[in-house]
Enzyme design. Structure first.
Site, short mmCIF file in Angstrom:
data_model
loop_
_atom_site.label_atom_id
_atom_site.label_comp_id
_atom_site.label_asym_id
_atom_site.label_seq_id
_atom_site.Cartn_x
_atom_site.Cartn_y
_atom_site.Cartn_z
CG ASP A 26 8.85 9.70 -20.00
OD1 ASP A 26 9.72 10.43 -19.51
OD2 ASP A 26 9.04 8.98 -21.00
N GLY A 29 10.98 16.74 -19.47
CA GLY A 29 12.16 17.38 -20.04
C GLY A 29 11.89 17.90 -21.44
NE ARG A 39 16.15 16.74 -18.68
CZ ARG A 39 15.44 15.83 -19.36
NH1 ARG A 39 15.30 15.94 -20.66
NH2 ARG A 39 14.90 14.81 -18.74
CG HIS A 43 11.71 17.67 -13.83
ND1 HIS A 43 11.24 16.51 -14.40
CD2 HIS A 43 13.02 17.73 -14.13
CE1 HIS A 43 12.25 15.90 -15.03
NE2 HIS A 43 13.34 16.63 -14.88
CB SER A 71 13.36 5.02 -12.46
OG SER A 71 14.50 5.52 -13.14
CB THR A 72 16.55 2.03 -9.47
OG1 THR A 72 15.92 1.32 -10.55
CG2 THR A 72 15.86 1.65 -8.18
CG ASN A 74 14.77 8.64 -13.43
OD1 ASN A 74 13.61 8.50 -13.04
ND2 ASN A 74 15.08 8.57 -14.72
NE ARG A 198 12.16 3.73 -22.83
CZ ARG A 198 12.58 4.41 -23.91
NH1 ARG A 198 12.62 3.84 -25.09
NH2 ARG A 198 12.97 5.67 -23.79
CB SER A 200 11.00 2.92 -18.01
OG SER A 200 11.02 3.38 -19.34
CD GLU A 211 -6.39 -4.60 -21.02
OE1 GLU A 211 -6.02 -4.12 -22.11
OE2 GLU A 211 -6.66 -5.81 -20.86
C1 IPE Z 1 10.58 6.60 -16.52
O1 IPE Z 1 10.94 7.64 -17.35
C2 IPE Z 1 10.79 6.98 -15.09
C3 IPE Z 1 9.89 8.01 -14.57
C4 IPE Z 1 8.96 8.62 -15.22
C5 IPE Z 1 10.09 8.34 -13.19
P1 IPE Z 1 12.41 7.74 -17.98
O2 IPE Z 1 12.43 8.97 -18.80
O3 IPE Z 1 13.43 7.61 -16.93
O4 IPE Z 1 12.43 6.43 -18.88
P2 IPE Z 1 13.33 6.05 -20.14
O5 IPE Z 1 14.75 6.40 -19.78
O6 IPE Z 1 12.85 6.88 -21.29
O7 IPE Z 1 13.10 4.61 -20.36
C1 IPE Z 2 9.86 12.23 -16.43
O1 IPE Z 2 10.18 13.14 -17.41
C2 IPE Z 2 10.33 12.64 -15.08
C3 IPE Z 2 11.40 11.79 -14.52
C4 IPE Z 2 11.92 10.77 -15.08
C5 IPE Z 2 11.91 12.18 -13.23
P1 IPE Z 2 11.60 13.11 -18.12
O2 IPE Z 2 12.54 13.96 -17.34
O3 IPE Z 2 12.05 11.74 -18.36
O4 IPE Z 2 11.26 13.84 -19.47
P2 IPE Z 2 11.80 13.43 -20.90
O5 IPE Z 2 11.40 12.01 -21.13
O6 IPE Z 2 13.28 13.62 -20.90
O7 IPE Z 2 11.09 14.37 -21.83
MG MG Z 3 11.75 10.44 -19.89
#
Ligand code: IPE
Ligand code: IPE
Ligand code: MG
Length: 244
Positions: A26, A29, A39, A43, A71-72, A74, A198, A200, A211
């Site tokens: 995570d 972005g 963003r 990635h 994730s489901t 995303n 969290r 997620s 852990e």
């Molecule tokens: C969790 O990150 C999913 C992945 C890293 C693939 P998210 O960015 O989607 O999680 P939330 O929305 O902050 O909980």
């Molecule tokens: C995790 O990074 C990648 C995916 C969920 C695909 P994010 O895209 O969630 O990055 P932030 O959390 O918005 O910075």
């Molecule tokens: Mg994120």
């Protein structure tokens, strides 16, 4: 000068207490936004970080790593971002296929791959098939994965088998066998970079006694030193699993 030479940092010693590390990748972005970039740029760097961390995990002798890639939930993101992530995944898999003979990692995918393009699905299948007999580090990529979705699927499959005459004697081991992670030990350590505290929807069943290590470092900045810190933190913990 000989005496001032800095000692090379020793890699962590991995023993039977640490077999499996799970990562929520995570912060891509935010990493890009901080740099005034779109963003997708984050990635793309995140994919490089995955390669780097994957190589490191294999080199220190870790048996298994699982990464949360999509994730489901995303799918809620703008279409352009989703397709950029899928494009990066395709690039990653093509490269991984080219290097598999050398790396000998065993790849698996957790999640419902059916909404992916036929091309991506075929790449996932090829990767899985080629690596089936490899005995290196097991790398699980969670794609269109959700912990709740995984459990619902398991329940549906079990229920339909019972309806078709299977004896209903479900227990914890049996539930585990119906998950994407069947046969793989639960994560010992779950690392979430990106500052959020969290799960997620990640490995809800498997993380029961895992852990956790949370860090503000954004995933594209995750490196070997941060992983060493996470492992050291883990090795300092007492896993009581309900005991004393
Ligand atoms: C969790 O990150 C999913 C992945 C890293 C693939 P998210 O960015 O989607 O999680 P939330 O929305 O902050 O909980
Ligand atoms: C995790 O990074 C990648 C995916 C969920 C695909 P994010 O895209 O969630 O990055 P932030 O959390 O918005 O910075
Ligand atoms: Mg994120």
């Amino acid at each position: 000068m000989l005496f001032n030479k800095r000692k090379a940092k020793k890699p962590p010693v991995i023993d039977g207490r640490l077999r499996h590390i799970a990562f929520i990748m995570d912060g891509n972005g935010r990493w890009a936004t901080e740099r005034g970039m779109p963003r997708e740029y984050g990635h793309s760097h995140g994919a490089e970080t995955f390669r780097k961390i994957g190589r490191y995990c294999a080199s220190i002798g870790l048996q298994c790593m699982t990464v949360y890639a999509f994730s489901t939930e995303n799918w809620k993101r703008p279409e352009a971002e989703v397709s950029a992530i899928m494009g990066l995944l395709k690039k990653y898999l093509l490269e991984a296929i080219g290097q598999m003979e050398r790396d000998r990692v065993k790849m698996a995918f957790f999640g419902d791959l059916s909404p992916l393009t036929p091309e991506l699905r075929e790449l996932c299948e090829r990767t899985r098939e080629i690596s089936r007999h490899y005995d290196g580090c097991q790398v699980n990529i969670c794609l269109n994965y959700g912990g709740r979705d995984e459990m619902v699927r398991a329940m549906r499959r079990y229920a339909s088998e019972v309806a078709n005459g299977r004896e209903n004697n479900i227990d914890e081991a049996e539930v585990s066998d119906y998950l994407f992670s069947a046969g793989i030990p639960d994560p010992d350590l779950m690392i979430r970079p990106g500052g959020e505290l969290r799960l997620s929807n990640f490995l809800l069943w498997q993380n029961a006694y895992t852990e956790f290590y949370f860090t503000d470092t954004l995933w594209p900045d995750m490196d070997e030193a941060e992983l060493d810190r996470a492992i050291a933190a883990y090795q300092g913990r007492k896993r009581r699993v309900g005991g004393i």
